[in-house]
Design a protein around this motif. Structure first.
Motif, PDB file in Angstrom:
ATOM      1  N   TYR A  87      -4.748   2.977   0.455  1.00 15.03           N
ATOM      2  CA  TYR A  87      -6.026   2.383   0.076  1.00 15.03           C
ATOM      3  C   TYR A  87      -6.462   1.766   1.286  1.00 15.03           C
ATOM      4  CZ  TYR A  87      -4.563   3.357  -4.843  1.00 15.03           C
ATOM      5  OH  TYR A  87      -3.963   3.861  -5.948  1.00 15.03           O
ATOM      6  N   GLN A  88      -7.534   2.494   1.917  1.00 10.76           N
ATOM      7  CA  GLN A  88      -7.958   2.068   3.275  1.00 10.76           C
ATOM      8  C   GLN A  88      -8.208   0.525   3.581  1.00 10.76           C
ATOM      9  OE1 GLN A  88      -7.812   4.402   5.905  1.00 10.76           O
ATOM     10  NE2 GLN A  88      -6.209   5.085   4.353  1.00 10.76           N
ATOM     11  N   ARG A  93      -0.954  -6.705   5.321  1.00  9.66           N
ATOM     12  CA  ARG A  93      -0.141  -8.096   4.796  1.00  9.66           C
ATOM     13  C   ARG A  93      -0.171  -7.785   3.357  1.00  9.66           C
ATOM     14  NH1 ARG A  93      -4.757 -10.794   6.528  1.00  9.66           N
ATOM     15  NH2 ARG A  93      -5.887 -11.798   4.885  1.00  9.66           N
ATOM     16  N   ASP A  94      -1.366  -7.585   2.745  1.00  8.74           N
ATOM     17  CA  ASP A  94      -1.483  -7.316   1.355  1.00  8.74           C
ATOM     18  C   ASP A  94      -0.727  -6.090   0.716  1.00  8.74           C
ATOM     19  OD1 ASP A  94      -3.054  -9.882   1.100  1.00  8.74           O
ATOM     20  OD2 ASP A  94      -4.916  -8.608   1.360  1.00  8.74           O
ATOM     21  N   PHE A  95      -0.626  -5.059   1.497  1.00  6.65           N
ATOM     22  CA  PHE A  95       0.134  -3.930   1.210  1.00  6.65           C
ATOM     23  C   PHE A  95       1.465  -4.248   1.209  1.00  6.65           C
ATOM     24  CE2 PHE A  95       2.888  -0.359   2.806  1.00  6.65           C
ATOM     25  CZ  PHE A  95       2.620   0.541   2.026  1.00  6.65           C
ATOM     26  N   PHE A  96       2.190  -5.201   1.831  1.00 10.16           N
ATOM     27  CA  PHE A  96       3.468  -5.374   1.624  1.00 10.16           C
ATOM     28  C   PHE A  96       3.754  -6.494   0.567  1.00 10.16           C
ATOM     29  CE2 PHE A  96       3.688  -3.827   6.196  1.00 10.16           C
ATOM     30  CZ  PHE A  96       4.927  -2.806   5.917  1.00 10.16           C
ATOM     31  N   ASN A  97       2.831  -7.435   0.323  1.00 12.55           N
ATOM     32  CA  ASN A  97       2.930  -8.181  -0.801  1.00 12.55           C
ATOM     33  C   ASN A  97       2.882  -7.562  -2.220  1.00 12.55           C
ATOM     34  OD1 ASN A  97       3.133 -10.485   0.819  1.00 12.55           O
ATOM     35  ND2 ASN A  97       0.803 -10.853   0.964  1.00 12.55           N
ATOM     36  N   GLN A  98       2.136  -6.462  -2.176  1.00 11.58           N
ATOM     37  CA  GLN A  98       2.182  -5.510  -3.402  1.00 11.58           C
ATOM     38  C   GLN A  98       3.409  -4.616  -3.504  1.00 11.58           C
ATOM     39  OE1 GLN A  98      -1.216  -2.873  -2.722  1.00 11.58           O
ATOM     40  NE2 GLN A  98      -2.837  -4.512  -2.852  1.00 11.58           N
ATOM     41  N   LEU A  99       4.074  -4.407  -2.428  1.00 12.01           N
ATOM     42  CA  LEU A  99       5.325  -3.714  -2.513  1.00 12.01           C
ATOM     43  C   LEU A  99       6.210  -4.837  -3.280  1.00 12.01           C
ATOM     44  CD1 LEU A  99       6.005  -1.878   0.850  1.00 12.01           C
ATOM     45  CD2 LEU A  99       5.609  -0.568  -1.386  1.00 12.01           C
ATOM     46  N   ILE A 100       6.390  -5.922  -2.691  1.00 11.74           N
ATOM     47  CA  ILE A 100       7.323  -7.106  -3.145  1.00 11.74           C
ATOM     48  C   ILE A 100       6.829  -7.047  -4.508  1.00 11.74           C
ATOM     49  CG2 ILE A 100       7.731  -9.646  -2.983  1.00 11.74           C
ATOM     50  CD1 ILE A 100       7.020  -9.267   0.169  1.00 11.74           C
ATOM     51  N   MET A 123      -0.217  -7.152  10.595  1.00  6.87           N
ATOM     52  CA  MET A 123      -0.467  -7.793   9.322  1.00  6.87           C
ATOM     53  C   MET A 123      -1.807  -7.908   9.185  1.00  6.87           C
ATOM     54  SD  MET A 123       2.390  -7.412   8.094  1.00  6.87           S
ATOM     55  CE  MET A 123       2.853  -6.193   8.879  1.00  6.87           C
ATOM     56  N   ASN A 124      -2.688  -8.391  10.001  1.00  8.78           N
ATOM     57  CA  ASN A 124      -4.157  -8.926   9.737  1.00  8.78           C
ATOM     58  C   ASN A 124      -5.014  -7.886   9.834  1.00  8.78           C
ATOM     59  OD1 ASN A 124      -3.487 -11.585   8.758  1.00  8.78           O
ATOM     60  ND2 ASN A 124      -3.249 -12.178  11.167  1.00  8.78           N
ATOM     61  N   LYS A 125      -4.609  -6.471  10.008  1.00  9.16           N
ATOM     62  CA  LYS A 125      -5.561  -5.414  10.065  1.00  9.16           C
ATOM     63  C   LYS A 125      -5.874  -4.875   8.768  1.00  9.16           C
ATOM     64  CE  LYS A 125      -5.192  -3.352  14.698  1.00  9.16           C
ATOM     65  NZ  LYS A 125      -4.883  -2.477  15.612  1.00  9.16           N
ATOM     66  N   LYS A 126      -6.799  -4.106   8.473  1.00  8.08           N
ATOM     67  CA  LYS A 126      -7.138  -3.440   7.362  1.00  8.08           C
ATOM     68  C   LYS A 126      -6.378  -1.925   7.428  1.00  8.08           C
ATOM     69  CE  LYS A 126     -11.325  -5.390   5.261  1.00  8.08           C
ATOM     70  NZ  LYS A 126     -12.470  -5.123   4.741  1.00  8.08           N
ATOM     71  N   LEU A 127      -5.802  -1.119   6.543  1.00  7.47           N
ATOM     72  CA  LEU A 127      -5.191  -0.104   6.647  1.00  7.47           C
ATOM     73  C   LEU A 127      -6.021   0.993   7.477  1.00  7.47           C
ATOM     74  CD1 LEU A 127      -3.438  -0.027   3.271  1.00  7.47           C
ATOM     75  CD2 LEU A 127      -2.222  -0.092   5.719  1.00  7.47           C
TER      76      LEU A 127
END
Length: 292
Positions: A87-88, A93-100, A123-127
């Motif tokens: 999801y571009q 950082r939010d991607f990894f938080n979603q994994l957690i 971590m502070n970059k958008k995908l």
């Protein structure tokens, strides 16, 4: 007991046979599947994932069918494609938080892996802002965190440069060895996995060409190959040290021994700077005349 079994797998696309009656079993930890482009590697991975229906035969993973039990296989395996899709607009950082949150992954383990792979700066970059290589590393890290029993990697290093591949492989192998994970990795570059895999399955034109353990390959092919822009000077240096060698184009071959390795380390700088690369196994012998 083998955890990965291929039983007479054939796949036809109309009149074209992408895979031709392949049978094979594997009971170690890391399997490398290699072959030239168009060999059938991606078709085989598609069958493993349950996304492609074979014309004949069956693949079993941990005793489960990739056809009938694909939901189970997807629940215990992580699949790393050649070109990952995200999801571009999500931040890393939010991607990894979603994994957690979604997969109940230990937060401290996530932080440890992120630190080990040295990707805190992302971590502070958008995908969508990531390079292809950065996106590939994020996907690999996520699969390592989320996979319970197996990681399947289809040409995972195509977007990475040589230095990142070596560093990534070292870290990945450390993590895998210290866990219960199993790995299947495809590539058309044998040098990318010869220090990583336990065994190699070579396929060409949809057929199994050979399979051998890395230990057997290393013991059978103990030849140093030095690629250089100045093979004559290197050959003369080795001759002066009493080491037999053979020039083959831009390559010099010599039998592997402690004496030979010591001589290489003692080469003067003006010779060393002409060296392009050194291989400590004979790739040509392994491939048996088949180019990758």
């Amino acid at each position: 007991m083998p955890w990965f079994e291929i039983h007479n797998i054939t796949k036809k696309y109309n009149e074209i046979e992408a895979l031709k009656d392949i049978s094979y079993s594997f009971d170690k930890k890391i399997l490398g599947i290699i072959g030239p482009n168009g060999a059938g590697k991606s078709t085989l991975i598609g069958i493993i994932e349950g996304l492609i229906m074979p014309t004949n035969g069956e693949i079993k993973i941990f005793g489960k069918s990739s056809i009938r039990d694909y939901l189970y296989i997807h629940s215990v395996a992580g699949f790393i494609p050649e070109k990952p899709a995200f999801y571009q607009c999500t931040y890393v950082r939010d991607f990894f938080n979603q994994l957690i949150y979604n997969f109940n992954i230990n937060e401290n383990n996530v932080k440890r892996i992120i630190n080990k792979f040295k990707i805190e700066y992302l971590m502070n970059k958008k995908l969508l802002q990531l390079s292809n290589g950065e996106a590939q590393i994020i996907w690999i890290v996520a699969s390592l965190l989320n996979s319970k029993k197996l990681i399947v990697m289809d040409e995972p290093y195509s977007n990475l440069d040589y230095w990142k591949i070596n560093k990534l492989m070292d870290i990945l192998k450390q993590e895998i060895i210290s866990s219960d994970l199993r790995v299947i990795i495809t590539t058309h570059r044998i040098d990318e996995i010869v220090d990583f895999a336990d065994e190699i399955l070579f396929i060409k034109n949809g057929k199994k060409f050979f399979s051998e353990s890395i230990d057997h390959i290393m013991n059978k092919n103990k030849v140093i190959s030095i690629f250089s822009r100045n093979v004559k000077s290197i050959s003369q240096f080795l001759n002066d040290k009493g080491i037999e060698n053979k020039i083959d184009g831009s390559k010099i071959n010599l039998e592997l021994s402690n004496k030979n390795i010591s001589a290489i380390y003692s080469m003067p700088y003006d010779i060393i700077k002409s060296i392009i690369k050194i291989e400590f196994i004979n790739i040509d012998n392994i491939l048996k005349g088949n180019d990758l």
